[in-house]
Scaffold this motif. Structure first.
Motif, PDB file in Angstrom:
ATOM      1  N   TYR A   1       0.819  -1.204   0.000  1.00 57.46           N
ATOM      2  CA  TYR A   1       0.000   0.000   0.000  1.00 57.46           C
ATOM      3  C   TYR A   1       0.856   1.259   0.000  1.00 57.46           C
ATOM      4  O   TYR A   1       1.584   1.514  -0.940  1.00 57.46           O
ATOM      5  CB  TYR A   1      -1.002  -0.048   1.157  1.00 57.46           C
ATOM      6  CG  TYR A   1      -2.099  -1.075   0.965  1.00 57.46           C
ATOM      7  CD1 TYR A   1      -2.926  -1.024  -0.153  1.00 57.46           C
ATOM      8  CD2 TYR A   1      -2.303  -2.102   1.878  1.00 57.46           C
ATOM      9  CE1 TYR A   1      -3.930  -1.955  -0.352  1.00 57.46           C
ATOM     10  CE2 TYR A   1      -3.307  -3.038   1.693  1.00 57.46           C
ATOM     11  CZ  TYR A   1      -4.123  -2.961   0.577  1.00 57.46           C
ATOM     12  OH  TYR A   1      -5.110  -3.892   0.384  1.00 57.46           O
TER      13      TYR A   1
ATOM     14  N   LYS B   1      -5.573  -1.477   6.450  1.00 52.30           N
ATOM     15  CA  LYS B   1      -5.446  -2.066   5.107  1.00 52.30           C
ATOM     16  C   LYS B   1      -4.432  -3.197   5.114  1.00 52.30           C
ATOM     17  O   LYS B   1      -4.673  -4.273   4.565  1.00 52.30           O
ATOM     18  CB  LYS B   1      -5.053  -0.968   4.107  1.00 52.30           C
ATOM     19  CG  LYS B   1      -6.115   0.092   3.915  1.00 52.30           C
ATOM     20  CD  LYS B   1      -5.742   1.106   2.862  1.00 52.30           C
ATOM     21  CE  LYS B   1      -4.647   2.063   3.324  1.00 52.30           C
ATOM     22  NZ  LYS B   1      -5.090   2.957   4.415  1.00 52.30           N
TER      23      LYS B   1
ATOM     24  N   TRP C   1      -8.040   2.038  -0.767  1.00 48.03           N
ATOM     25  CA  TRP C   1      -6.788   2.321  -1.470  1.00 48.03           C
ATOM     26  C   TRP C   1      -7.074   2.528  -2.948  1.00 48.03           C
ATOM     27  O   TRP C   1      -7.661   1.681  -3.615  1.00 48.03           O
ATOM     28  CB  TRP C   1      -5.812   1.159  -1.294  1.00 48.03           C
ATOM     29  CG  TRP C   1      -4.543   1.314  -2.055  1.00 48.03           C
ATOM     30  CD1 TRP C   1      -4.171   0.643  -3.188  1.00 48.03           C
ATOM     31  CD2 TRP C   1      -3.468   2.193  -1.760  1.00 48.03           C
ATOM     32  NE1 TRP C   1      -2.931   1.063  -3.604  1.00 48.03           N
ATOM     33  CE2 TRP C   1      -2.475   2.007  -2.743  1.00 48.03           C
ATOM     34  CE3 TRP C   1      -3.251   3.129  -0.742  1.00 48.03           C
ATOM     35  CZ2 TRP C   1      -1.292   2.719  -2.744  1.00 48.03           C
ATOM     36  CZ3 TRP C   1      -2.062   3.837  -0.744  1.00 48.03           C
ATOM     37  CH2 TRP C   1      -1.104   3.630  -1.732  1.00 48.03           C
TER      38      TRP C   1
ATOM     39  N   THR D   1      -8.452  -3.410  -2.073  1.00 50.61           N
ATOM     40  CA  THR D   1      -9.201  -3.239  -0.821  1.00 50.61           C
ATOM     41  C   THR D   1     -10.681  -3.510  -1.003  1.00 50.61           C
ATOM     42  O   THR D   1     -11.370  -3.880  -0.045  1.00 50.61           O
ATOM     43  CB  THR D   1      -8.999  -1.823  -0.258  1.00 50.61           C
ATOM     44  OG1 THR D   1      -9.299  -0.860  -1.275  1.00 50.61           O
ATOM     45  CG2 THR D   1      -7.579  -1.623   0.225  1.00 50.61           C
TER      46      THR D   1
END
Length: 863
Positions: free
Chosen positions: A10, A44, A580, A586
């Motif tokens: 990420y 995340k 994201w 995500t």
């Protein structure tokens, strides 16, 4: 299987991860030995295991809509590229890359395009997030160097966050800043037009008028000069001051003038100036709020000016710090992924072009910068670029004025898309789709925001015929006749070539020198520990310029844009906590979908009242480029006249929330970075007759309502709906098969239908006027089997007949704790702190991104 040490895919924090795959399941934990995160992960990262699914994967090459062999697909790409170069010249070809690529992928694509095809028309979506910081670094330092590390956050006495909602976008770093405040009294100032979650945690929040960042920073520098805080000795040794610089700074005026220009309270401006004056150990951390502006480079240079002039650079706890948005934006910068640079931080000077020609034995090294992202797609639309290869990104969503981008893609004579996802808003235009390996399957390196290189290691096998991006590019190069130059056995070969190039004939001219790894063995590459290049940059007061001095850059503050008659509001855009980019990853996680399930537009109450908009209404946000639908959320987090929308939704998830369509394609003249933060806009209540939602185990093949947002659940799907006319005919195609129970009040436009099979809920469609619908959470729990079975009457009501409370929306995605559960615990146990909530429920005890919301619930309880 033993845990594999890898790196999160990420943001640019570059967190280390321990990943393990066993019996078809993946386990993800933070790596306690990685210096970037020390074991912490954000929501995340903590939920990555939910995204590791074969669903939606591109498994085989596709040519003109039909499955093809790798040999046929790669051969076609090579032939079309060679013909395009032969018939129309090298600049008729373009590559558009991504910060999701590994450094090795980036390097091979850059080498093919700039070294062998002979064009610099290779740019990256990193142009959209941090290229203004790159341009500012080059103007000030002579090279794109981030002169800070995460340790500086631990050692600073003052951290100033400008245009950075770190609590949501970089939560692991934000928790590190808060830990420094707890340990050593670090003060925190947030400069942001919105009262973000980061601002909620600050000692001082400066909610300045959009577009007045330079006025504030120049005003602070003028105050420092009047107060004797400018480091004249350091400037004499290490900084070049252009003629007229100080006179331009003095025009910023006194604190009262600055306050007036920025629409701030004079007392707050004075408090900020005093905090800065009293704390030489200052880190100024800046992100998209600074970069994503048509004056982003000047805004970043104003920050660099401030640190250079006061000597707050190259020292522990003192530095300007650009935080990148993507996992390998920095690695892409190192290998020349931007159209404005060559590999190894070299520019297009004749000596560098010749050096690269020798090193690569390349026949046709590009000798001038190429087209930046927005200009590249304009060239596609105009027919100047006739072949485009897009890798690991979705520009039909992410670029500004995305409608025009789609028009360009539709006109492109030959479009190649390499992606791990089969269907995206971009790939539907592709003539050739190439299946790329995804995170968990890829092998290579990434560089995080503090210049730390880490390994991304595979722990899963690529599904179908998916292949690494570097392999795909190298195979095309081989078919174009350059096999010897691209004869890589694996990523270790590419990495060694990259680091050798960084050291080749460098002689200290560039600080990017990775030569220590030039002789790294394959085993050494496999076992590589995270390492930071460059040490503490500029600690010696020397810079990579001709005279060894940094440059101050003069600029004048711009006047904020005046409201337009037709477009009286200013549209800002940004990220949500648990999502994201365009949600291709995500969006696969049910946990991450629950915090902000719909695309909301945040509106000041005064603007909502003027437009006749109430909380939860469906709103049409329009700009000169396009219009899209959002759910209204009334907030006092920003001043009247401003709007805020998230960036994540695409055609794959919703008929609304399409922010990329709305933003204008104006760019910074130095960096080419678009100004996503200030688009003239208007709002109006959308004309709909009814609102509703569907909870079902299976997603309907077609929905067809005016507004529909698809939200993944653990046991199926939630679809938020709105439309006009009689909803009954549409209900037939929305619900799954099974035994139906229905309640219909056509006069009130209320329709409720539930479908059950063997006593279990298969689907529930509830339609009515705004305010008449129950919360979704109980029905979602019924679908997932979390609650005991209920009756059809309860399903129609959307709630149990007893007194069991609704679960409420998700607050902590790390541990699946809802807002209602936290509120109930606070009241029942008389909890008075976030730490007490964490001790009881675990909420807020991991990444910390939900801590501001927990504090808000605590304040509400004690109000």
């Amino acid at each position: 299987m033993e845990s594999v040490r890898t790196t999160c895919p990420y943001c640019g924090v570059g967190c280390g991860i321990l990943a393990r795959a066993a019996e078809g399941q993946a386990e993800i934990k933070g790596d306690p030995e990685h210096p970037a995160n020390r074991g912490r992960l954000c929501s995340k990262g903590a939920n990555l295991a939910e995204t590791l699914t074969p669903e939606g994967r591109l498994l085989h090459p596709i040519v003109h809509g039909r499955r093809a062999s790798w040999d046929r697909a790669l051969g076609l790409v090579a032939r079309r590229m060679a013909a395009c170069v032969r018939d129309h010249g090298p600049d008729s070809v373009g590559f558009y890359l991504s910060g999701q690529l590994l450094t090795e992928d980036y390097y091979v694509a850059n080498k093919l395009m700039k070294g062998f095809i002979g064009s610099a028309n290779v740019d990256t979506n990193s142009r959209l997030c941090m290229s203004s910081a790159v341009a500012a670094h080059v103007r000030a330092f002579g090279e794109d160097i981030v002169p800070a590390g995460y340790d500086d956050l631990d050692q600073a006495d003052l951290v100033v966050l400008i245009g950075s909602n770190a609590a949501w976008c970089h939560p692991v770093l934000h928790q590190r800043i808060l830990a420094a405040r707890e340990a050593r009294g670090t003060r925190i100032v947030v400069v942001d037009p919105r009262r973000t979650e980061t601002a909620e945690e600050a000692d001082l929040h400066l909610a300045l008028r959009p577009g007045t960042d330079i006025a504030l920073i120049n005003g602070l520098l003028a105050h420092c000069r009047r107060s004797g805080l400018v480091d004249d000795a350091y400037i004499a040794r290490s900084v070049h001051v252009p003629d007229g610089f100080w006179s331009s700074i003095e025009q910023a005026g006194d604190p009262w003038s600055v306050a007036r220009a920025c629409d701030l309270a004079p007392a707050d401006v004075q408090a900020f100036f005093r905090l800065f004056a009293e704390r030489p150990r200052t880190v100024t951390l800046f992100s998209q709020g600074i970069n994503q502006s048509v004056r982003g480079t000047d805004q970043a240079n104003a920050i660099l000016n401030l640190h250079l002039a006061t000597g707050r650079i190259g020292r522990p706890g003192a530095a300007p710090f650009s935080i990148t948005g993507q996992p390998n934006a920095m690695g892409g910068r190192e290998v020349g992924g931007l159209a404005t640079s060559l590999a190894a931080h070299m520019d297009f000077g004749p000596d560098n072009v010749e050096r690269l020609r020798r090193f690569w034995a390349a026949p046709n090294v590009a000798s001038k910068p190429g087209l930046k992202a927005v200009d590249l797609f304009r060239a596609v639309r105009d027919g100047r670029v006739r072949m485009l290869w897009i890798m690991a990104t979705n520009p039909a969503v992410s670029l500004p004025d995305a409608g025009e981008v789609r028009s360009a893609l539709a006109r492109c004579p030959f479009l190649v898309v390499s992606d791990c996802i089969a269907e995206t808003d971009t790939s539907r235009f592709a003539h050739v789709k190439l299946p790329a390996a995804a995170w968990g399957e890829k092998d290579g390196t990434v560089t995080n925001s503090e210049r730390r290189i880490s390994r991304q290691r595979p722990f899963l096998s690529p599904p179908g015929e998916a292949r690494p991006d570097w392999w795909i590019v190298a195979e095309v190069a081989r078919r174009m006749g350059w096999g010897d130059a691209f004869a890589y056995r694996g990523p270790a070969d590419i990495y060694r070539e990259h680091v050798r190039l960084c050291a080749y004939q460098n002689d200290g001219q560039r600080r990017l020198d990775l030569g220590r790894h030039a002789g790294l063995s394959d085993a050494g590459y496999a076992a590589m520990e995270p390492w930071q290049w460059g040490g503490r940059p500029f600690a010696d007061g020397r810079f990579p310029t001709a005279d060894g001095k940094a440059r101050l850059v003069a600029m004048r503050p711009a006047r904020p844009e005046a409201p337009l008659a037709r477009w009286p509001l200013l549209l800002n855009s940004g990220r949500y906590r648990d999502q994201w980019h365009s949600m291709t990853r995500t969006g696969l996680s049910p946990r991450l979908a629950r915090h902000r399930p719909e695309p909301f537009v945040e509106i000041a109450p005064a603007d909502a009242e003027a437009a006749g908009i109430a909380e939860g209404d469906l709103v049409r946000v329009a700009t000169p480029q396009a219009a899209s639908l959002f759910r209204a959320r009334l907030t006092d987090r920003h001043r009247p006249g401003e709007l805020f929308v998230p960036i994540h939704w695409t055609d794959r998830q919703a008929t609304g929330g399409r922010t990329g369509l709305l933003t204008r394609p104006l760019v910074d003249p130095h960096s080419g970075q678009p100004g996503f933060k200030a688009t003239p806009a208007a709002i109006a209540k959308a004309a709909v007759d009814w609102h509703g939602f569907l909870v079902a185990r299976t997603l309907p093949a077609a929905i067809g309502t005016l507004y529909a947002v698809r939200i993944r659940l653990a046991g199926g799907w939630l679809v938020e709906l709105a439309g006009s006319g009689d909803p009954a005919p549409q209900a037939e195609r929305l619900l799954p098969a099974g035994h139906r129970v229905e309640a219909n009040d056509a006069a009130r436009r209320q329709l409720r239908i539930v479908v059950e099979r063997e006593g279990k809920l298969e689907g529930a469609l509830l339609i009515g006027r705004p305010g008449s619908l129950p919360p979704r959470e109980w029905l979602i729990g019924q679908l997932a089997g979390d609650d005991e079975a209920a009756s059809a009457a309860e399903w129609l009501a959307g709630r149990p007949l007893g007194a069991r409370p609704a679960a409420g929306p998700m607050l902590c995605a790390c541990f699946e704790v809802t807002a209602d559960r936290v509120a109930q615990a606070i009241a029942e146990h008389d909890l008075g702190s976030v730490e007490q909530v964490g001790s009881l429920l675990r909420a807020g005890s991991n990444c910390g991104a939900c801590r501001p919301e927990i504090r808000a619930l605590l304040r509400r309880n004690f109000a």
